[in-house]
Scaffold this motif. Sequence first.
Motif, PDB file in Angstrom:
ATOM      1  N   SER A  28       7.679  -0.689  -7.252  1.00 23.77           N
ATOM      2  CA  SER A  28       6.250  -0.975  -7.105  1.00 23.77           C
ATOM      3  C   SER A  28       5.423  -0.223  -8.133  1.00 23.77           C
ATOM      4  O   SER A  28       5.767   0.897  -8.516  1.00 23.77           O
ATOM      5  N   TYR A  29       4.336  -0.847  -8.527  1.00 23.72           N
ATOM      6  CA  TYR A  29       3.339  -0.161  -9.348  1.00 23.72           C
ATOM      7  C   TYR A  29       1.978  -0.767  -9.027  1.00 23.72           C
ATOM      8  O   TYR A  29       1.875  -1.877  -8.498  1.00 23.72           O
ATOM      9  N   ALA A  30       0.921  -0.031  -9.332  1.00 26.88           N
ATOM     10  CA  ALA A  30      -0.440  -0.470  -9.013  1.00 26.88           C
ATOM     11  C   ALA A  30      -1.055  -1.185 -10.201  1.00 26.88           C
ATOM     12  O   ALA A  30      -0.947  -0.725 -11.339  1.00 26.88           O
ATOM     13  N   ALA A 218      -0.265  13.085  -5.186  1.00 29.98           N
ATOM     14  CA  ALA A 218      -1.191  12.654  -4.135  1.00 29.98           C
ATOM     15  C   ALA A 218      -1.619  11.206  -4.350  1.00 29.98           C
ATOM     16  O   ALA A 218      -1.762  10.435  -3.387  1.00 29.98           O
ATOM     17  N   ALA A 219      -1.817  10.822  -5.617  1.00 32.90           N
ATOM     18  CA  ALA A 219      -2.168   9.431  -5.917  1.00 32.90           C
ATOM     19  C   ALA A 219      -1.000   8.506  -5.601  1.00 32.90           C
ATOM     20  O   ALA A 219      -1.188   7.411  -5.034  1.00 32.90           O
ATOM     21  N   ASP A 220       0.218   8.917  -5.952  1.00 31.59           N
ATOM     22  CA  ASP A 220       1.403   8.124  -5.612  1.00 31.59           C
ATOM     23  C   ASP A 220       1.466   7.867  -4.111  1.00 31.59           C
ATOM     24  O   ASP A 220       1.673   6.739  -3.656  1.00 31.59           O
ATOM     25  N   PHE A 223      -1.369   5.544  -2.807  1.00 33.70           N
ATOM     26  CA  PHE A 223      -1.072   4.155  -3.150  1.00 33.70           C
ATOM     27  C   PHE A 223      -0.025   3.579  -2.208  1.00 33.70           C
ATOM     28  O   PHE A 223      -0.163   2.468  -1.669  1.00 33.70           O
ATOM     29  N   ARG A 224       1.025   4.352  -1.952  1.00 35.25           N
ATOM     30  CA  ARG A 224       2.093   3.875  -1.088  1.00 35.25           C
ATOM     31  C   ARG A 224       1.607   3.763   0.359  1.00 35.25           C
ATOM     32  O   ARG A 224       2.012   2.849   1.093  1.00 35.25           O
ATOM     33  N   PRO A 351      -6.170   4.282  -5.537  1.00 31.80           N
ATOM     34  CA  PRO A 351      -5.971   5.731  -5.375  1.00 31.80           C
ATOM     35  C   PRO A 351      -5.744   6.468  -6.688  1.00 31.80           C
ATOM     36  O   PRO A 351      -6.227   7.598  -6.854  1.00 31.80           O
ATOM     37  N   TYR A 352      -5.011   5.863  -7.612  1.00 34.48           N
ATOM     38  CA  TYR A 352      -4.780   6.532  -8.896  1.00 34.48           C
ATOM     39  C   TYR A 352      -6.091   6.753  -9.634  1.00 34.48           C
ATOM     40  O   TYR A 352      -6.337   7.839 -10.184  1.00 34.48           O
TER      41      TYR A 352
END
Length: 445
Positions: A28-30, A218-220, A223-224, A351-352
Amino acid sequence: MPQTPDGPDVSAVCERLRSEGIDVVRVSYADLIGVDRGRDVLLDMLPAALEHGLAFCRAVYHTSPMGDVVPVPGGLDQGLPDISVYPDLSSLTTLPWEPHAAWCLGEAVAAGGEPAPEAPRTVARRVADRIAALGYELACGPELEFYLCQPDGDGRWRRYADDPGNVYVVGRKGDPQGLLLHMLRQLRDAGLQVTAANHEFSPGQFEINLGHSGLVDAADRSFRLKSAVQEIARQHDLLAKPFNDEGGSGFHVHVSVNDETGRNVFGDPGGPDGLSAVGRHAIGGVLAHARALSALLNPTINSYKRFGPDTLAPWLIDWGLDNRSTMVRVPPERGPAARMEVRLGDATANPYLALAAVGAAVYLGVADKIEPGDKLEGYGYDPARAQMLPMRLADALDALEADRELADVLGDYFVTSFLAYKRNEIERFERFVTDWEFREYAYHL
């Protein structure tokens, strides 16, 4: 970006996963607005994905929620080239709500081998590196709110557990299906370091908190978490949705500053209000760049409908001590727990980009030694006492474009791409005839 020699042994990882009954790895990626993009890879093909990457059209970053490709430089104008996404095995975890599957994040790489500059994870890492160059690291603790909705049987959605007065209620009274507790356990088992969950202020609204960690991690996890909440909700025929008659959902983040030894230096017993110079400057940077931050922390047209007086959502650019009517709240703890709570963001934020934006403002505040000014005493929402935040997405985008210092930290190509994408969104909205317009005008004008 093939697997590095000192990284996890791919054969050993595959053998371990196979022994656990896992035969698929979700990568997964944003995208630019935080949508979870990716590919489910059969375990036997994971070594090839690590060696060669997974090919995606680069315009996936610039694709609207309705599937239209927005004309952002580097996409349509370049013939829709590819990017390569490499599985990051260091982020590998179980996927409790999807049997026999594991989950990892992906790193996006452009044609020249460099990290894709518009990739949100790249932006977050770029900001973390700039902060590290000053000798500091941010510790971020996100808090995300969301509504759950269920079908009403008439093709529409209504709030799940739609009863008032359940703020901080736990158990089946505010959550008759026990879904929040189920989510909390599933998120724990996925290794997301969740800490607690509760019913929030409005009917059908909930919050899940994450533990503190570095900016990128924290961003990872944020996002998850968003992806997981959406996925688990859909497994129960539920959905997330905003409402006209209730408050918006926030994306608050608690931020402290650590030195190179890992010691929290946000507080200082001898400093004004128990804050260090670094802590004050971090607050000052967020306040000084707040108008530009609004575009990234409140990135939709709908975001600005939660702003206003007496909403417990920010309206003015101010700060205060343990004061929830301010944009930046400094909780009462000091010492290792000293921090600020940036209350600007809403739940639609990527989130990122939200954490990167806050981090960039903190970097500038510390680098430029920006003082925060006088703190708010008492209840806020008085525009005579502080500057107002942008009240429309278009105004926030203009502020972001004008804030050249912030753009330099985030990356000029990313900012240019984000502005083009979001201005296209506004153009599409302004051409769309809403239900309100029909009700207001159709029968009389």
